[in-house]
Write a protein that holds these residues in place. Structure first.
Motif, PDB file in Angstrom:
ATOM      1  N   ILE A  61     -27.965   3.107 114.686  1.00 29.95           N
ATOM      2  CA  ILE A  61     -27.937   4.351 115.468  1.00 29.95           C
ATOM      3  C   ILE A  61     -28.088   5.507 114.481  1.00 29.95           C
ATOM      4  O   ILE A  61     -27.276   5.643 113.565  1.00 29.95           O
ATOM      5  CB  ILE A  61     -26.601   4.507 116.230  1.00 29.95           C
ATOM      6  N   LEU A  62     -29.139   6.297 114.657  1.00 29.16           N
ATOM      7  CA  LEU A  62     -29.240   7.538 113.872  1.00 29.16           C
ATOM      8  C   LEU A  62     -28.726   8.641 114.777  1.00 29.16           C
ATOM      9  O   LEU A  62     -29.341   8.951 115.807  1.00 29.16           O
ATOM     10  CB  LEU A  62     -30.684   7.816 113.451  1.00 29.16           C
ATOM     11  N   PHE A  63     -27.568   9.194 114.416  1.00 34.14           N
ATOM     12  CA  PHE A  63     -26.916  10.178 115.276  1.00 34.14           C
ATOM     13  C   PHE A  63     -27.161  11.578 114.742  1.00 34.14           C
ATOM     14  O   PHE A  63     -26.702  11.931 113.662  1.00 34.14           O
ATOM     15  CB  PHE A  63     -25.407   9.899 115.359  1.00 34.14           C
ATOM     16  N   CYS A  64     -27.891  12.371 115.521  1.00 39.61           N
ATOM     17  CA  CYS A  64     -28.166  13.756 115.119  1.00 39.61           C
ATOM     18  C   CYS A  64     -27.265  14.663 115.952  1.00 39.61           C
ATOM     19  O   CYS A  64     -27.546  14.941 117.127  1.00 39.61           O
ATOM     20  CB  CYS A  64     -29.638  14.086 115.341  1.00 39.61           C
ATOM     21  N   GLY A  65     -26.185  15.052 115.334  1.00 42.11           N
ATOM     22  CA  GLY A  65     -25.185  15.879 116.004  1.00 42.11           C
ATOM     23  C   GLY A  65     -24.149  16.233 114.964  1.00 42.11           C
ATOM     24  O   GLY A  65     -24.501  16.475 113.803  1.00 42.11           O
ATOM     25  N   VAL A  66     -22.881  16.249 115.363  1.00 43.38           N
ATOM     26  CA  VAL A  66     -21.822  16.533 114.381  1.00 43.38           C
ATOM     27  C   VAL A  66     -20.947  15.299 114.188  1.00 43.38           C
ATOM     28  O   VAL A  66     -21.059  14.318 114.926  1.00 43.38           O
ATOM     29  CB  VAL A  66     -20.995  17.771 114.771  1.00 43.38           C
ATOM     30  N   HIS A  67     -20.056  15.384 113.189  1.00 46.68           N
ATOM     31  CA  HIS A  67     -19.358  14.186 112.718  1.00 46.68           C
ATOM     32  C   HIS A  67     -18.550  13.486 113.806  1.00 46.68           C
ATOM     33  O   HIS A  67     -18.614  12.258 113.937  1.00 46.68           O
ATOM     34  CB  HIS A  67     -18.458  14.545 111.518  1.00 46.68           C
ATOM     35  N   PHE A  68     -17.799  14.278 114.637  1.00 48.07           N
ATOM     36  CA  PHE A  68     -16.938  13.584 115.611  1.00 48.07           C
ATOM     37  C   PHE A  68     -17.772  12.778 116.602  1.00 48.07           C
ATOM     38  O   PHE A  68     -17.312  11.771 117.147  1.00 48.07           O
ATOM     39  CB  PHE A  68     -16.001  14.580 116.334  1.00 48.07           C
ATOM     40  N   MET A  69     -19.014  13.181 116.844  1.00 45.56           N
ATOM     41  CA  MET A  69     -19.881  12.460 117.780  1.00 45.56           C
ATOM     42  C   MET A  69     -20.340  11.134 117.164  1.00 45.56           C
ATOM     43  O   MET A  69     -20.283  10.085 117.810  1.00 45.56           O
ATOM     44  CB  MET A  69     -21.111  13.311 118.113  1.00 45.56           C
ATOM     45  N   ALA A  70     -20.796  11.199 115.914  1.00 48.08           N
ATOM     46  CA  ALA A  70     -21.253   9.982 115.242  1.00 48.08           C
ATOM     47  C   ALA A  70     -20.073   9.043 114.996  1.00 48.08           C
ATOM     48  O   ALA A  70     -20.216   7.812 115.094  1.00 48.08           O
ATOM     49  CB  ALA A  70     -21.937  10.352 113.922  1.00 48.08           C
TER      50      ALA A  70
END
Ligand code: 13P
Ligand code: SF4
Length: 314
Positions: A61-70
């Motif tokens: 999963i490449l999560f482009c958002g902020v840390h708590f989301m990833a």
């Protein structure tokens, strides 16, 4: 420091190739730069992103958002590789609620359950009973017995909005988002007067003074959907400005005006969300780093309130 990239590379094509090679999925939040939004397999609000993370069969999963989301995506997928283009993407709201202070606050209210907004650290989630997002907070509170005492953390504005919508009393953590607190009530009122017929729409992380002028209040996904089906032609949008990219795509004939901040800066762009770039996304998929890691003991505890949220949101 960002590694050097051949300037001749077509990053969109390369990301697409690497995604297939790695069996990867790209999840992105609406507050990302338009380039990142355009490479996402799924673009959504915090609830939608958690639901996608919970259901994906991808290996990476490449999560482009902020840390708590990833971090939430990793807690939901302990065996998968979860990458974030730049790990230095925090959140002022999550930072306003350190886990040790949250634990002490909980201890002072032993007969309350703790509902925590997803914008908090994994350690705070591990100390919570139920997680919520801006799109399901009202519904989750409404599902609890009427006499259940509730602590709500960390966003006091969302908490107040939920209290108004549900008629419930809750004890609120005094946190706030630096982006949503910056909008100027005075300038919004002036804009409304200057644009007759324009609707003002706002995220519930905004202050009460702003929310009371809103024609519609909702999560980022709800705001986007509203502009797609509503009949007005102009909207004043009180949330992070990244969402305007999708609003304009969905309704190209409509006008979207970002609500002005109270000091003329570009503070309606989240400085944490915006550290992610196309170049860093490419490098993350190429090098399979930086990777989100979590303490397994914390993750096992944090999974329970996250899962409870997902179960209560079906
Ligand atoms: P939603 O996308 O859930 O509305 O949340 C907004 C936000 O502030 C994310 O940090
Ligand atoms: Fe956190 Fe606010 Fe940025 Fe959302 S917009 S990530 S709540 S600082």
């Amino acid at each position: 420091m960002t590694a050097t990239i051949d300037l001749g590379l077509d990053l969109f094509a390369e990301i697409d190739r690497l995604k297939r090679e790695r069996n990867a999925i790209i999840l992105a939040h609406y507050y990302q730069d338009p380039d990142i939004q355009d490479i996402a397999d799924y673009l959504g609000d915090s609830l939608g992103l958690s639901q996608q993370a919970a259901g994906t069969e991808a290996d990476v999963i490449l999560f482009c958002g902020v840390h708590f989301m990833a971090e939430t995506a990793k807690i939901l997928n302990p065996t998968k590789t979860v990458l974030m283009p730049d790990l230095d993407a925090g959140c002022s709201l999550a930072d306003s609620c350190p886990a040790d202070q949250f634990a002490a606050w909980r201890a002072k209210h032993p007969d309350h359950i703790a509902i925590s907004y997803i914008n908090c650290s994994g350690d705070v989630k591990a100390l919570s009973d139920i997680i919520c997002t801006s799109s399901n907070a009202v519904s989750i509170v409404n599902q609890l017995p009427a006499d259940q005492k509730i602590l709500f953390a960390p966003d006091r504005h969302l908490g107040k909005h939920v209290m108004q919508e549900t008629g419930r009393d809750m004890v609120l953590w005094p946190g706030a988002c630096q982006v949503h607190e910056i909008f100027s009530e005075k300038q919004i009122v002036q804009l409304k007067m200057a644009h007759t017929g324009a609707k003002m729409i706002a995220h519930p992380e905004c202050e009460d003074d702003v929310l009371r002028h809103a024609d519609f209040i909702g999560s980022t996904s709800a705001l986007l959907a509203y502009t797609g089906k509503d009949a007005a032609s102009t909207y004043i949008v009180a949330t992070e400005a990244g969402i305007l990219h999708q609003m304009a795509k969905l309704s190209p004939h409509k006008t979207f005006i970002p609500a002005p901040p109270n000091n003329g800066c570009a503070c309606n762009e989240c400085p944490y969300m915006r550290v992610q770039t196309l170049e860093k996304a490419y490098l993350a998929l190429r090098d399979l780093k930086p990777e989100i890691t979590v303490d397994p003991v914390m993750a096992a505890k944090a999974l329970k309130p996250i899962q409870r949220m997902l179960d209560m949101s079906r």
